[in-house]
Enzyme design. Structure first.
Site, PDB file in Angstrom:
ATOM      1  N   CYS A   1      40.352  68.383  95.217  1.00  0.00           N
ATOM      2  CA  CYS A   1      39.947  69.638  94.574  1.00  0.00           C
ATOM      3  C   CYS A   1      38.812  70.284  95.351  1.00  0.00           C
ATOM      4  O   CYS A   1      38.487  71.442  95.120  1.00  0.00           O
ATOM      5  CB  CYS A   1      39.541  69.395  93.132  1.00  0.00           C
ATOM      6  SG  CYS A   1      38.042  68.435  93.015  1.00  0.00           S
TER       7      CYS A   1
ATOM      8  N   PHE B   1      45.846  62.186  89.688  1.00  0.00           N
ATOM      9  CA  PHE B   1      46.301  61.155  90.632  1.00  0.00           C
ATOM     10  C   PHE B   1      45.403  61.001  91.854  1.00  0.00           C
ATOM     11  O   PHE B   1      45.392  59.960  92.491  1.00  0.00           O
ATOM     12  CB  PHE B   1      47.745  61.464  91.102  1.00  0.00           C
ATOM     13  CG  PHE B   1      47.830  62.491  92.207  1.00  0.00           C
ATOM     14  CD1 PHE B   1      47.621  62.107  93.542  1.00  0.00           C
ATOM     15  CD2 PHE B   1      48.100  63.820  91.945  1.00  0.00           C
ATOM     16  CE1 PHE B   1      47.688  63.052  94.567  1.00  0.00           C
ATOM     17  CE2 PHE B   1      48.167  64.761  92.960  1.00  0.00           C
ATOM     18  CZ  PHE B   1      47.956  64.380  94.275  1.00  0.00           C
TER      19      PHE B   1
ATOM     20  N   LYS C   1      43.341  57.606  79.866  1.00  0.00           N
ATOM     21  CA  LYS C   1      44.771  57.790  80.166  1.00  0.00           C
ATOM     22  C   LYS C   1      44.846  58.111  81.655  1.00  0.00           C
ATOM     23  O   LYS C   1      44.653  59.237  82.072  1.00  0.00           O
ATOM     24  CB  LYS C   1      45.314  58.946  79.321  1.00  0.00           C
ATOM     25  CG  LYS C   1      46.793  58.908  79.004  1.00  0.00           C
ATOM     26  CD  LYS C   1      47.699  58.985  80.205  1.00  0.00           C
ATOM     27  CE  LYS C   1      47.768  60.356  80.822  1.00  0.00           C
ATOM     28  NZ  LYS C   1      48.434  60.336  82.151  1.00  0.00           N
TER      29      LYS C   1
ATOM     30  N   GLU D   1      49.843  58.804  85.692  1.00  0.00           N
ATOM     31  CA  GLU D   1      51.017  57.923  85.759  1.00  0.00           C
ATOM     32  C   GLU D   1      51.459  57.703  87.208  1.00  0.00           C
ATOM     33  O   GLU D   1      52.244  56.799  87.487  1.00  0.00           O
ATOM     34  CB  GLU D   1      52.162  58.482  84.903  1.00  0.00           C
ATOM     35  CG  GLU D   1      52.780  59.797  85.374  1.00  0.00           C
ATOM     36  CD  GLU D   1      52.008  61.034  84.895  1.00  0.00           C
ATOM     37  OE1 GLU D   1      50.768  60.986  84.803  1.00  0.00           O
ATOM     38  OE2 GLU D   1      52.669  62.059  84.632  1.00  0.00           O
TER      39      GLU D   1
ATOM     40  N   SER E   1      45.352  69.647  87.080  1.00  0.00           N
ATOM     41  CA  SER E   1      45.707  70.999  87.518  1.00  0.00           C
ATOM     42  C   SER E   1      45.271  72.037  86.482  1.00  0.00           C
ATOM     43  O   SER E   1      45.082  71.707  85.298  1.00  0.00           O
ATOM     44  CB  SER E   1      47.213  71.086  87.718  1.00  0.00           C
ATOM     45  OG  SER E   1      47.850  70.826  86.488  1.00  0.00           O
TER      46      SER E   1
ATOM     47  N   GLU F   1      47.156  77.327  94.318  1.00  0.00           N
ATOM     48  CA  GLU F   1      46.716  76.040  94.854  1.00  0.00           C
ATOM     49  C   GLU F   1      47.944  75.285  95.351  1.00  0.00           C
ATOM     50  O   GLU F   1      48.879  75.061  94.580  1.00  0.00           O
ATOM     51  CB  GLU F   1      46.015  75.225  93.770  1.00  0.00           C
ATOM     52  CG  GLU F   1      45.547  73.882  94.290  1.00  0.00           C
ATOM     53  CD  GLU F   1      44.931  72.978  93.223  1.00  0.00           C
ATOM     54  OE1 GLU F   1      45.513  72.846  92.136  1.00  0.00           O
ATOM     55  OE2 GLU F   1      43.873  72.388  93.506  1.00  0.00           O
TER      56      GLU F   1
END
Ligand code: NAD
Length: 480
Positions: free
Chosen positions: A281, A149, A173, A176, A226, A380
């Site tokens: 990240c 995301f 993909k 979402e 992740s 994290e």
């Protein structure tokens, strides 16, 4: 409510499944669209289109493929600000950060224009008497990319340019949670002349990912997200005999030595820790303050963190923008609640939750006296939380950073060349900064971490992505 569609065979299509999840504007908490959750039926439909497209696209000379990428690049530059607005709306990051994100994505597309050179093989005229050998690079076929995301433009752009210019048919993909920006990019590529089926977007979550990972005709999977999902994708794709690279989570350490130039160091750490709500990240999430400078580092970080402006992404001069979802914000808050019982919470960003009830806000949080035994150091958080660990010297500081299961980025702030050399050689991280706050490689260098921050061999972007998206054929030739 706008229900999003898949982009398949060069056109928008409805998703079979009734199931959907909301897309929010994190700054207001408003639902702005619905992401339909594709099933194996939707993925199979995209694979059929991709197979047909691959048969012809893979035979288009690479120079001509690069021309389509060139036309896409022109569109991308013209629509840069409109795309940045979409990012800020569905992700929440500041408009400035969103523009910078599009710019980094543009760099990836620009570099993809070097495909004719980077796809070259090698030859040796006389490997033995009368025998020559040459290797060629060929595209793989139908490939997929699953994206996170937090960079809905940059990461898809880094992948789509290379996948397509090397002659593959890519099924993307998107996350979402932030699909709208990515969907627009896919549509724009077609407006620039990409044939139908070469690049398709399939919306969804786990079910769509599972359909991709098990589809026998998808031969390679690029993933970013992740560590937990990355491990699952890496293992599952490999079990289905696919080529896979999975870029994963992070816990980046910044070591501050006594000789660091404090003003830019503190300023840089604050931005690297708190901009984008810490949802990068490459965000700095741990400072290792060495020796006698520690008190001053904590004091200055606290002053700076208290001054940071919390607000929505379109506000002038905003520093800390909302988190992606309320549930995610509450999860990060729970880490802070727990850490405050063992470490010292120097700056408490939790009151921002009540001060900004309209969105998913959490103010900057600064913790001092954190140790590797605490969960806040180990995991994290992906939020605006900065932990300070104290160390005696550089050796101890490096040892602390190297204990992390993650190894994406690491930074050293110093004026000592010798310390920088020692750090460079001993730190276990894929992307290393010396007085550089966010050591993100430009598009010509490979991106990627070590340990649980990356599963695979070849990195993102450039030469290494060409390697990932092509396979070699070595031809031995003799003429009588
Ligand atoms: P995520 O793992 O939740 O989702 C990533 C993708 O995987 C999405 O497309 C999602 O739909 C899909 N997915 C989620 N759960 C799944 C499941 N159980 N099974 C199959 N697919 C699933 O990650 P996110 O929250 O979107 O992104 C943030 C994470 O990504 C952070 O950990 C961050 O460090 C990482 N990240 C890493 C890099 C890198 O290059 N190393 C870059 C950006 C983000």
């Amino acid at each position: 409510m706008r229900r999003l569609q898949n982009y398949v065979n060069g056109t928008w299509v409805e998703v079979e499944s009734e199931h959907a999840v909301p897309v929010y504007n994190p700054a207001t908490g408003e639902v702005i669209a619905e992401t339909p959750l594709s099933t194996h039926v939707d993925v199979a439909r995209a694979v059929e289109g991709a197979k047909r497209a691959f048969a012809s696209w893979s035979r288009v000379p690479v120079v001509k493929r690069a021309r389509v990428v060139f036309d896409f690049l022109a569109k991308l530059k013209a629509e840069r600000d409109a795309i940045a607005k979409m990012i800020t709306t569905e992700h929440g990051k500041s408009y400035l950060d969103a523009q910078a994100e599009v710019d980094r994505g543009i760099e990836g597309i620009e570099h993809a224009l070097s495909a004719p050179t980077l796809m070259m093989g090698e030859s040796l005229a006389e490997v033995s008497e009368g025998l020559e050998q040459t290797y060629y690079r060929y595209p793989l076929g139908v490939v997929a990319s699953i994206t996170p995301f937090n960079f809905p433009a940059m990461i898809p752009l880094w992948v789509m340019g290379w996948a397509v210019v090397t002659g593959n048919a890519l099924i993307l993909k998107p996350s979402e949670q932030t699909p709208m920006t990515t969907l627009r990019l896919v549509e724009m590529f077609h407006e620039a002349g990409l044939p139908p089926g070469v690049l398709q977007a399939v919306n969804g979550g786990k079910e769509a990912v599972d359909a991709i990972l098990s589809h026998p005709e998808i031969v390679a999977v690029n993933f970013t997200g992740s560590t937990r999902t990355a491990a699952y994708v890496y293992e599952t794709a490999a079990r289905h005999h696919k080529r896979v690279q999975a870029f994963a989570g992070a816990k980046n350490h910044a070591i501050v030595l006594e000789d660091a130039v404090l003003e830019p160091t503190i300023d840089g750490i604050l931005r690297a820790a708190f901009h984008n709500g810490g949802q990068r990240c490459m965000a700095t999430s741990v400072v290792v303050a060495v020796g006698s400078v520690a008190d001053e580092v904590v004091e200055r970080l606290a002053e700076g963190a208290r001054r940071m402006k919390i607000g929505h992404g379109f506000e002038e001069g905003v520093d800390v923008t909302p988190l992606i979802r309320k549930e995610h914000r509450d999860r990060v808050r729970a880490y802070v609640d727990e850490a405050a019982m063992s470490a010292r919470l120097v700056v408490d960003g939790r009151p921002a939750i009540d001060e900004h009830p309209e969105g998913f806000y959490l103010g900057p949080c600064l913790l001092d006296g954190v140790t590797p035994e605490m969960r806040v150091w180990q995991e994290e958080l992906f939020g605006p939380v900065l932990s300070v660990v104290r160390a005696r010297d550089l050796d101890e500081a490096i040892a602390i950073a190297n204990r992390s299961r993650y190894a994406n980025g690491a930074i050293l702030y110093t004026q000592s060349g010798k310390a920088a050399q020692v750090f460079r050689d001993r730190i276990d991280a894929g992307m290393v900064g010396i007085n550089v706050n966010v050591p993100l490689p430009v598009a010509f260098f490979p991106f990627g971490g070590h340990k649980d921050s990356f599963y695979g061999v070849t990195g993102e972007n450039g030469k290494e992505l060409v390697q990932f998206f092509t396979r070699r054929k070595v031809v031995s030739t003799r003429w009588f």
